[in-house]
Motif scaffolding. Structure first.
Motif, short mmCIF file in Angstrom:
data_model
loop_
_atom_site.label_atom_id
_atom_site.label_comp_id
_atom_site.label_asym_id
_atom_site.label_seq_id
_atom_site.Cartn_x
_atom_site.Cartn_y
_atom_site.Cartn_z
N SER A 256 0.85 -1.19 0.00
CA SER A 256 0.00 0.00 0.00
C SER A 256 0.89 1.24 0.00
O SER A 256 2.11 1.15 0.23
CB SER A 256 -0.89 0.01 1.24
N PHE A 257 0.29 2.41 -0.21
CA PHE A 257 1.10 3.62 -0.17
C PHE A 257 1.61 3.90 1.24
O PHE A 257 2.65 4.53 1.42
CB PHE A 257 0.30 4.82 -0.72
N GLY A 258 0.86 3.44 2.24
CA GLY A 258 1.35 3.57 3.61
C GLY A 258 2.62 2.77 3.84
O GLY A 258 3.45 3.14 4.67
N GLU A 259 2.79 1.68 3.10
CA GLU A 259 4.00 0.87 3.19
C GLU A 259 5.07 1.36 2.22
O GLU A 259 6.27 1.22 2.48
CB GLU A 259 3.66 -0.60 2.90
N SER A 278 -6.32 6.76 1.99
CA SER A 278 -5.25 5.76 1.81
C SER A 278 -5.77 4.42 1.32
O SER A 278 -5.02 3.47 1.21
CB SER A 278 -4.53 5.55 3.14
N ALA A 279 -7.10 4.32 1.03
CA ALA A 279 -7.67 3.04 0.61
C ALA A 279 -7.46 2.83 -0.89
O ALA A 279 -8.39 2.62 -1.66
CB ALA A 279 -9.15 2.99 0.94
N CYS A 280 -6.17 2.91 -1.28
CA CYS A 280 -5.84 2.70 -2.68
C CYS A 280 -5.47 1.23 -2.89
O CYS A 280 -5.36 0.45 -1.96
CB CYS A 280 -4.66 3.57 -3.09
N ARG A 281 -5.28 0.88 -4.14
CA ARG A 281 -4.87 -0.48 -4.45
C ARG A 281 -3.47 -0.75 -3.90
O ARG A 281 -2.72 0.16 -3.56
CB ARG A 281 -4.85 -0.69 -5.97
N ARG A 282 -3.14 -2.03 -3.84
CA ARG A 282 -1.79 -2.45 -3.50
C ARG A 282 -1.03 -2.73 -4.80
O ARG A 282 -1.63 -3.15 -5.80
CB ARG A 282 -1.81 -3.69 -2.61
N VAL A 298 6.11 6.51 -12.54
CA VAL A 298 5.49 5.21 -12.81
C VAL A 298 4.27 5.01 -11.90
O VAL A 298 3.21 4.56 -12.35
CB VAL A 298 6.52 4.07 -12.59
N MET A 299 4.41 5.36 -10.62
CA MET A 299 3.29 5.20 -9.69
C MET A 299 2.13 6.12 -10.05
O MET A 299 0.96 5.79 -9.83
CB MET A 299 3.75 5.47 -8.26
#
Length: 325
Positions: A256-259, A278-282, A298-299
């Motif tokens: 995730s973006f948090g990671e 923050s509930a985006c895709r992994r 790229v992201m």
């Protein structure tokens, strides 16, 4: 000699000697150990204490006095009787000093990596933002180090001296292997992935007992310990991907973006701020030694994010990121 040497020994033995007196006695013993004989003749007995008497005179700022031969010999004989006791005291003190353990802390700043060769021939490759602490008695009777962050270990196996890593609450012991340990404090997780050989993982409980989590993690297996709920799990993993950071390959594995944010911070030595939901895709994607703006471009295409960079501060806007659906 006025019993000064005898009194000095007595003060040293009772730990009442001051710093200067202690130096005189310990210097005398150190010199004696270099030339010590089993038997001393009368002349040697007299000469034995002359340096100490000179040192006492210098300490007291008194002129050197003529010594009467018989009186000196008698005093020396008295001191030699107590020699064994004082020598034991000296050796005990010296041993106690020698047993004091110091530590060498080797840390790697964010944005850098470092290779280390340990005293036993084992190698350690430290990732960005990591630190290893090595005791001065390493490889004497044991081989123990402490790790914060991530490192790849190639250990010279020695059954008589197991290689143990203290990382967070875990004890990771080599059973003849190469493996990766990831234990950044802010992640609240510890990952142990094995490339070859076997690794034992456990922890010391508050009552001092050892709790074994895995007797033998083997190639392409990973143990993940969660510090939040004190749980652990073992799963298959492609270890070559886990250790790709050594070849400057930055990898996100179902992240995730948090990671992703702390990975970017350590890798590029930047500060990352996330704005919006923050509930985006992994995402699972790898980058081969590319600059941070290329990674973010790229992201942007993958996730629909926007970003800005100023003075090593990266702001990622998640407002329009693609969600988990």
């Amino acid at each position: 000699m006025d019993n000064r040497i005898k009194n000095l020994f007595e003060r040293y033995q009772s730990e009442q000697a001051n710093e200067q007196e202690r130096i005189i006695v310990e210097t005398w013993f150190a010199d004696l150990e270099k030339e010590q004989k089993t038997e001393l003749n009368e002349t040697e007995k007299i000469a034995l204490f002359a340096p100490m008497d000179d040192a006492i005179d210098r300490m007291l700022f008194k002129p050197r006095r003529l010594l009467i031969y018989n009186r000196y010999l008698q005093a020396a004989a008295v001191i030699l009787v107590a020699f064994g006791i004082v020598l034991f005291k000296y050796q005990h003190t010296a041993t106690k000093k020698a047993s004091v353990i110091s530590y060498t802390l080797i840390s790697v700043p964010k944005g850098e990596k470092k290779n280390l060769l340990l005293a036993d021939g084992s190698t350690v490759f430290l990732n960005s933002g990591s630190a290893i602490r090595i005791p001065s008695n390493y490889n004497v009777k044991s081989r123990e180090v402490s790790l914060s962050g991530e490192a790849y270990f190639e250990v010279k196996h020695n059954a008589a001296k197991p290689f143990t890593i203290h990382s967070g609450k875990l004890l990771i012991t080599d059973l003849g292997t190469a493996f990766d340990v990831k234990a950044y404090p802010e992640d609240r997780e510890i990952h142990v992935a094995v490339e070859s050989g076997k690794v034992q993982v456990g922890k010391n409980k508050p009552n001092g007992q050892f709790e074994l989590y895995a007797a033998a993690i083997t190639r392409n297996q990973q143990l993940v310990y969660n510090e939040r709920d004190n749980s652990h799990a073992i799963s298959p993993v492609k270890t070559s991907d886990v250790i790709a950071w050594q070849q400057n390959k930055l990898s996100f594995d179902n992240a995730s973006f948090g990671e992703i944010a702390p990975l970017l911070e350590r890798w590029y030595n930047v500060s990352v701020k996330l704005n919006g939901r923050s509930a985006c895709r992994r995402y699972t994607v790898s980058f081969n030694n590319e600059p941070v703006d290329h990674v973010l471009n790229v992201m942007t295409r993958l996730a629909g994010i926007t970003y800005s960079i100023k003075d090593k501060v990266v702001v990622i806007n998640l407002k329009n990121c693609r969600n988990m659906k």
